[in-house]
Design a protein around this motif. Sequence first.
Motif, short mmCIF file in Angstrom:
data_model
loop_
_atom_site.label_atom_id
_atom_site.label_comp_id
_atom_site.label_asym_id
_atom_site.label_seq_id
_atom_site.Cartn_x
_atom_site.Cartn_y
_atom_site.Cartn_z
N ILE A 124 25.74 10.10 18.38
CA ILE A 124 25.35 11.50 18.56
C ILE A 124 25.08 11.77 20.04
N SER A 162 18.78 17.39 18.91
CA SER A 162 19.64 17.07 17.78
C SER A 162 18.91 16.14 16.82
N LEU A 177 28.25 12.55 21.64
CA LEU A 177 28.76 13.83 21.14
C LEU A 177 28.13 15.00 21.89
N THR A 207 33.75 9.94 17.58
CA THR A 207 32.35 9.96 17.97
C THR A 207 31.70 8.58 17.86
N PHE A 214 33.43 18.38 18.39
CA PHE A 214 33.14 17.47 17.28
C PHE A 214 34.44 17.10 16.57
N HIS A 215 35.32 18.08 16.36
CA HIS A 215 36.60 17.84 15.70
C HIS A 215 37.48 16.89 16.52
N ASN A 234 33.89 8.93 12.88
CA ASN A 234 32.61 8.71 13.57
C ASN A 234 32.20 7.26 13.37
N ALA A 258 31.06 23.74 20.16
CA ALA A 258 30.45 22.54 19.58
C ALA A 258 31.30 22.01 18.44
N SER A 259 31.77 22.90 17.59
CA SER A 259 32.60 22.49 16.46
C SER A 259 33.92 21.90 16.91
N LEU A 265 26.41 20.73 11.32
CA LEU A 265 27.82 20.36 11.31
C LEU A 265 28.00 18.97 10.68
N ILE A 288 29.87 17.89 24.32
CA ILE A 288 29.76 19.32 23.99
C ILE A 288 29.21 20.08 25.20
N LYS A 308 31.06 16.03 9.93
CA LYS A 308 32.43 15.55 10.10
C LYS A 308 32.59 14.35 9.20
#
Length: 494
Positions: A414, A439, A417, A411, A406-407, A347, A402-403, A341, A421, A343
């Motif tokens: 990580i 990750s 994030l 952030t 993230f949107h 972030n 998860a997407s 993914l 999630i 973005k």
Amino acid sequence: MFTMDDLNQMDTQTLTDTLGSIFEHSSWIAERSAALRPFSSLSDLHRKMTGIVKAADRETQLDLIKKHPRLGTKKTMSDDSVREQQNAGLSKLEQQEYEEFLMLNEHYYDRFGFPFILAVKGKTKQDIHQALLARLESERETEFQQALIEIYRIARFRLADIITEKGETQMKRTMSYGKGNVFAYRTFLKPLTGVKQIPESSFAGRSNTVVGVDVTCEIGGEAFLPSFTDGDNTLVVATDSMKNFIQRHLASYEGTTTEGFLHYVAHRFLDTYSHMDKITLTGEDIPFEAMPAYEEKELSTSRLVFRRSRNERSRSVLKAERSGNTITITEQYSEIMDLQLVKVSGNSFVGFIRDEYTTLPEDGNRPLFVYLNISWQYENTNDAYAFDPSRYVAAEQVRDLASTVFHELETPSIQNLIYHIGCRILARFPQLTDVSFQSQNHTWDTVVEEIPGSKGKVYTEPRPPYGFQHFTVTSEDAEKEKQKAAEKCRSLKA
């Protein structure tokens, strides 16, 4: 039940009486084994008893083979044979089935000069019938050796019924073998319907018109030790047989998910081969996506043409062990792997330690490219098999959650994030106990910082090494986030 200590301390006659029925009407094998004591384990005892048979002359071996009853017969046989044939359903044959078995057994005996022998534990009458038909096509010497192999297997099962190794000091070792990359494809599997709908995902089920799975099977048990130490393959299930077993059972599987298929196959393996102590099955989905089709002047989705997807991959892992006659699932989890993914803004990464080793600049608005492996476990493993589809968690829903997070999230890292999630997944699916993450940070390196007339930039692939994170989010974490959200809501209302 007897222990090895019990057997090692018995006088010869008592030992002969105890083990005399292990080989059909052939107590002489048990009597001779007394001189081979001490027995260090069940496998050692079995190896020594079969060694006596292997060392015997051919006439003696043939006599042993002929002492076995014909499968499906109603004639008198040993108590062990009665019990074994009853468990395989051979004592309840319909008249037509009985006559069929009788005819085939007679044909077999006329062809080879001895009865058809098969270790029937864990097998159905259909399995036995199929094996009998297949082996009628063999050569006599092949069948002679196969009969002995089946006798050795029967002996192993009978020993396991009367001997316990509890309390013995066992050498702890790694000992397993198996088959990987077992590909199996099935068309028109039962569709997955009735899953719980969530706001973050449009996923409503799978048609299962075409299903693919890549299975790895690993088995273990003390019964396989002689294959390593002595080259004795008497109890070895060939890995090619494992492949065929998995592929053919995809035809008889009546469920809807990979998790359920692994559960089904694990039980069938341990039921069929009772000398296996444990099994680990890993199944990676091979996804197919329906292609567009232009029908009746309208663009729709084809019900026949699919393309293989090569994006993120979903996988399931199941571990099962035998304890007596009970099969226990010791571990089960599902996961989605290699979810990539990016973005492009929103972030940041600031406020970290800066010292003489630091060269990374702080960035308040960066693109963030992450690779995610996400796994989840159920409080009740039965929920993973979609017996109740409303409690099943689909990989597609985890991907969409998860997407979405993230949107939505500004952030800061990580680490933060993946925490959020995980909390969102657990909030939507409280039947889960935890969600774990692996990750990696694959954020691009900047090539062109400013482009006139555009807010865009140019990037390239980052150079290794990559940063990574491991973290497990628990149901307690999700509950804390729920309470924090409730307090924030009350504060705003006040």
